[in-house]
Design an enzyme around this catalytic site. Sequence first.
Site, mmCIF file in Angstrom:
data_model
loop_
_atom_site.group_PDB
_atom_site.id
_atom_site.type_symbol
_atom_site.label_atom_id
_atom_site.label_comp_id
_atom_site.label_asym_id
_atom_site.label_seq_id
_atom_site.Cartn_x
_atom_site.Cartn_y
_atom_site.Cartn_z
ATOM 1 N N VAL A 17 33.216 -40.016 23.807
ATOM 2 C CA VAL A 17 34.107 -39.245 24.691
ATOM 3 C C VAL A 17 33.482 -37.900 25.054
ATOM 4 C CG1 VAL A 17 36.426 -38.301 25.014
ATOM 5 C CG2 VAL A 17 36.108 -40.362 23.617
ATOM 6 N N LYS A 20 43.937 -38.363 17.117
ATOM 7 C CA LYS A 20 45.271 -38.799 16.679
ATOM 8 C C LYS A 20 45.411 -38.818 15.171
ATOM 9 C CE LYS A 20 42.466 -42.210 17.837
ATOM 10 N NZ LYS A 20 41.802 -42.718 19.025
ATOM 11 N N GLU A 52 46.614 -34.923 25.193
ATOM 12 C CA GLU A 52 46.967 -36.107 26.009
ATOM 13 C C GLU A 52 46.110 -37.326 25.651
ATOM 14 O OE1 GLU A 52 49.558 -36.326 28.685
ATOM 15 O OE2 GLU A 52 49.068 -38.255 27.809
ATOM 16 N N VAL A 61 46.747 -40.366 22.510
ATOM 17 C CA VAL A 61 47.506 -41.622 22.543
ATOM 18 C C VAL A 61 47.240 -42.331 23.861
ATOM 19 C CG1 VAL A 61 49.788 -42.692 22.449
ATOM 20 C CG2 VAL A 61 49.339 -40.629 21.103
ATOM 21 N N ILE A 119 46.008 -42.879 29.777
ATOM 22 C CA ILE A 119 47.395 -42.962 30.267
ATOM 23 C C ILE A 119 48.141 -41.657 29.987
ATOM 24 C CG2 ILE A 119 49.586 -44.204 30.090
ATOM 25 C CD1 ILE A 119 48.054 -46.590 28.991
ATOM 26 N N GLU A 147 37.030 -47.142 16.709
ATOM 27 C CA GLU A 147 36.827 -45.904 15.957
ATOM 28 C C GLU A 147 35.505 -46.002 15.186
ATOM 29 O OE1 GLU A 147 39.046 -43.145 16.145
ATOM 30 O OE2 GLU A 147 39.530 -44.464 17.790
ATOM 31 N N ASP A 155 44.975 -46.648 13.363
ATOM 32 C CA ASP A 155 44.882 -45.909 14.622
ATOM 33 C C ASP A 155 46.206 -46.017 15.392
ATOM 34 O OD1 ASP A 155 43.038 -44.688 16.855
ATOM 35 O OD2 ASP A 155 44.050 -46.367 17.804
ATOM 36 N N LYS A 192 49.082 -43.073 16.308
ATOM 37 C CA LYS A 192 49.618 -42.861 17.660
ATOM 38 C C LYS A 192 51.137 -43.028 17.670
ATOM 39 C CE LYS A 192 45.310 -44.372 19.793
ATOM 40 N NZ LYS A 192 44.534 -45.545 20.208
ATOM 41 N N GLY A 241 37.655 -45.923 25.591
ATOM 42 C CA GLY A 241 36.400 -45.834 26.336
ATOM 43 C C GLY A 241 36.138 -44.396 26.757
HETATM 44 P P1 NDP Z 1 31.946 -40.569 18.303
HETATM 45 O O1 NDP Z 1 31.754 -41.010 16.892
HETATM 46 O O2 NDP Z 1 31.306 -41.344 19.390
HETATM 47 O O3 NDP Z 1 31.440 -39.039 18.451
HETATM 48 C C1 NDP Z 1 31.669 -38.065 17.480
HETATM 49 C C2 NDP Z 1 30.838 -36.846 17.821
HETATM 50 O O4 NDP Z 1 31.157 -35.829 16.872
HETATM 51 C C3 NDP Z 1 29.316 -37.073 17.747
HETATM 52 O O5 NDP Z 1 28.689 -36.397 18.810
HETATM 53 C C4 NDP Z 1 28.922 -36.431 16.411
HETATM 54 O O6 NDP Z 1 27.632 -35.868 16.404
HETATM 55 C C5 NDP Z 1 29.946 -35.313 16.324
HETATM 56 N N1 NDP Z 1 30.207 -34.903 14.943
HETATM 57 C C6 NDP Z 1 30.607 -35.673 13.913
HETATM 58 N N2 NDP Z 1 30.786 -34.929 12.816
HETATM 59 C C7 NDP Z 1 30.488 -33.653 13.172
HETATM 60 C C8 NDP Z 1 30.474 -32.425 12.480
HETATM 61 N N3 NDP Z 1 30.787 -32.343 11.194
HETATM 62 N N4 NDP Z 1 30.097 -31.307 13.162
HETATM 63 C C9 NDP Z 1 29.763 -31.364 14.469
HETATM 64 N N5 NDP Z 1 29.772 -32.519 15.185
HETATM 65 C C10 NDP Z 1 30.127 -33.642 14.529
HETATM 66 O O7 NDP Z 1 33.524 -40.458 18.524
HETATM 67 P P2 NDP Z 1 34.364 -40.721 19.860
HETATM 68 O O8 NDP Z 1 33.786 -39.920 20.966
HETATM 69 O O9 NDP Z 1 34.587 -42.171 20.042
HETATM 70 O O10 NDP Z 1 35.789 -40.111 19.427
HETATM 71 C C11 NDP Z 1 36.016 -38.726 19.382
HETATM 72 C C12 NDP Z 1 37.521 -38.493 19.199
HETATM 73 O O11 NDP Z 1 38.200 -39.040 20.318
HETATM 74 C C13 NDP Z 1 38.121 -39.161 17.967
HETATM 75 O O12 NDP Z 1 39.142 -38.341 17.456
HETATM 76 C C14 NDP Z 1 38.685 -40.443 18.509
HETATM 77 O O13 NDP Z 1 39.748 -40.931 17.723
HETATM 78 C C15 NDP Z 1 39.185 -39.967 19.861
HETATM 79 N N6 NDP Z 1 39.336 -40.988 20.876
HETATM 80 C C16 NDP Z 1 38.324 -41.876 21.119
HETATM 81 C C17 NDP Z 1 38.456 -42.819 22.109
HETATM 82 C C18 NDP Z 1 37.378 -43.813 22.400
HETATM 83 O O14 NDP Z 1 37.633 -44.723 23.206
HETATM 84 N N7 NDP Z 1 36.217 -43.730 21.797
HETATM 85 C C19 NDP Z 1 39.669 -42.889 22.948
HETATM 86 C C20 NDP Z 1 40.680 -41.899 22.607
HETATM 87 C C21 NDP Z 1 40.493 -40.997 21.608
HETATM 88 P P3 NDP Z 1 26.300 -36.795 16.559
HETATM 89 O O15 NDP Z 1 26.332 -37.268 17.991
HETATM 90 O O16 NDP Z 1 25.163 -35.875 16.288
HETATM 91 O O17 NDP Z 1 26.441 -37.899 15.572
HETATM 92 N N1 HSE Z 2 39.864 -46.901 18.869
HETATM 93 C C1 HSE Z 2 40.875 -46.541 19.792
HETATM 94 C C2 HSE Z 2 41.390 -47.787 20.490
HETATM 95 C C3 HSE Z 2 40.336 -45.572 20.803
HETATM 96 O O1 HSE Z 2 40.739 -48.830 20.388
HETATM 97 O O2 HSE Z 2 42.424 -47.719 21.117
HETATM 98 C C4 HSE Z 2 41.431 -45.021 21.697
HETATM 99 O O3 HSE Z 2 42.283 -44.179 20.996
#
Ligand code: NDP
Ligand code: HSE
Length: 438
Positions: free
Chosen positions: A9, A97, A121, A124, A128, A182, A193, A197, A298
């Site tokens: 994200v 979340k 936003e 969850v 959406i 996740e 998860d 939510k 995504g």
């Molecule tokens: P990722 O695992 O893809 O990315 C996590 C990022 O956080 C990475 O860039 C990582 O660094 C960095 N990171 C982890 N630990 C630390 C730390 N201690 N200090 C600094 N940076 C850190 O996660 P997502 O992008 O998938 O998810 C992010 C959030 O968004 C979560 O809360 C997730 O639940 C939420 N979310 C995700 C969705 C999805 O579809 N993926 C949809 C809706 C919500 P590095 O790149 O160096 O490893």
């Molecule tokens: N892992 C979560 C899902 C990401 O599959 O819905 C969006 O919150």
Amino acid sequence: MALLGCGVVGSEVARALTANAQELAARAGAPLKLVGVAVRDASRPRDGVDPSLLTTDAAGLVHRADVVVELVGGLEPARALLLDAMRAGASVVTANKALLAEHGRELHTAAAERGVDLYFEAAVAGAIPIIRPLRESLAGDRVEAVLGIVNGTTNYVLDQMDTGGAELADALRAAQELGYAEADPTADVEGYDAAAKAAILATLAFHTPVPAADVHREGIAGITAADVAAAREAGSVIKLLAICERVQGPDGEGIQVRVHPALLSRDHPLAGVRGAFNAVFVKAAAAGRLMFYGQGAGGVPTASAVLGDVVTVARHRVDSGLGPRVLEHADLPVRPMGQARTRYQVRLDVADRPGVLAAIAQVFAEHGVSIETVRQSALPGPQAGGGAGDGGGGAGRTASLVVVTHTATDAALAATVAAVAEVDAVAAVASVLRVEGD
Ligand code: NDP
Ligand code: HSE
């Protein structure tokens, strides 16, 4: 502004901030200048992100920005970083979340005390808009229930099992590759998860703090190809649902929040929610039934929700305004799962001989659980068909008995199933699924 996390994200948020800088500045009323991007590994290049912005010093970064966007995930250090940012006077945006469900009250209190915004936003249902409708648009109505598919990964997996005959493990691997899952996909598969939510949705819908621990949770790990096939045969589909509802009991009004797989008729609008898409139904006293539908996971879709929050909180800072507080004054009691009332489908492997149906019906009656329909079909196997020599009584034949009940409490159904399992002619309780969507 500062970005914590540059993964699925965060990287999309960072790219959009650069690519659409001028338009976003016009909407926010001021440039959204990114001063740093905190990651674990700052040496790894990130496509479309200026490498000079990358840092491993997240704690220092939150003191250099007036808007902090947390896309790290997990409880710590995300909690400490957001609290620190708010103490330093920054408004914050998060998609986390798990954190909100666990420490929502602490974070909302900190935002109110510091006079800063906390927007979430994307936490969850991905892209959406559902948080704002509950928090703002329906603030003058009375929400009766929220029912939805809020986990894209499990919806993708169940859809692949239903339409492509995929195995759960293979479909999950694909969901991970597509960036839906996740970091630890058991959070998706085991329903954590979706439960987080559901806790957030219930808190907003009922103005009552609902921690994740108060959400009844069952995941999809136990759903088999046979369950999916049986659902299909019966004109239904299995979905992981999050259900938040007001309930009236002997002790007055309460709420119930649960996440579990459920059978839905293929005619139900939620049955048509395919792939990683999410949908949320809201039933409100005056507004009636509302439905919100879209991409629930995504990087790109989720970044849309995050950027919407970023523009909003930036605009508030420009205008010296603040968004509405999260209200938690109602403090309604959360009722236990045993008091939940719904319909059930119980699938039994039984001996196919006279009197079996009556014995099973008797157990349901004794527990006050009314049967709506019963469907029997022969089970395949070496003894299927019985044949000459079974004395006409079907000795050795086995059948699948699918019992669908009228509405009953979860406690009564559980007691019924335990007693049915003890009936001599019952070889196995193949599955018990709740039937939702009436
Ligand atoms: P990722 O695992 O893809 O990315 C996590 C990022 O956080 C990475 O860039 C990582 O660094 C960095 N990171 C982890 N630990 C630390 C730390 N201690 N200090 C600094 N940076 C850190 O996660 P997502 O992008 O998938 O998810 C992010 C959030 O968004 C979560 O809360 C997730 O639940 C939420 N979310 C995700 C969705 C999805 O579809 N993926 C949809 C809706 C919500 P590095 O790149 O160096 O490893
Ligand atoms: N892992 C979560 C899902 C990401 O599959 O819905 C969006 O919150």
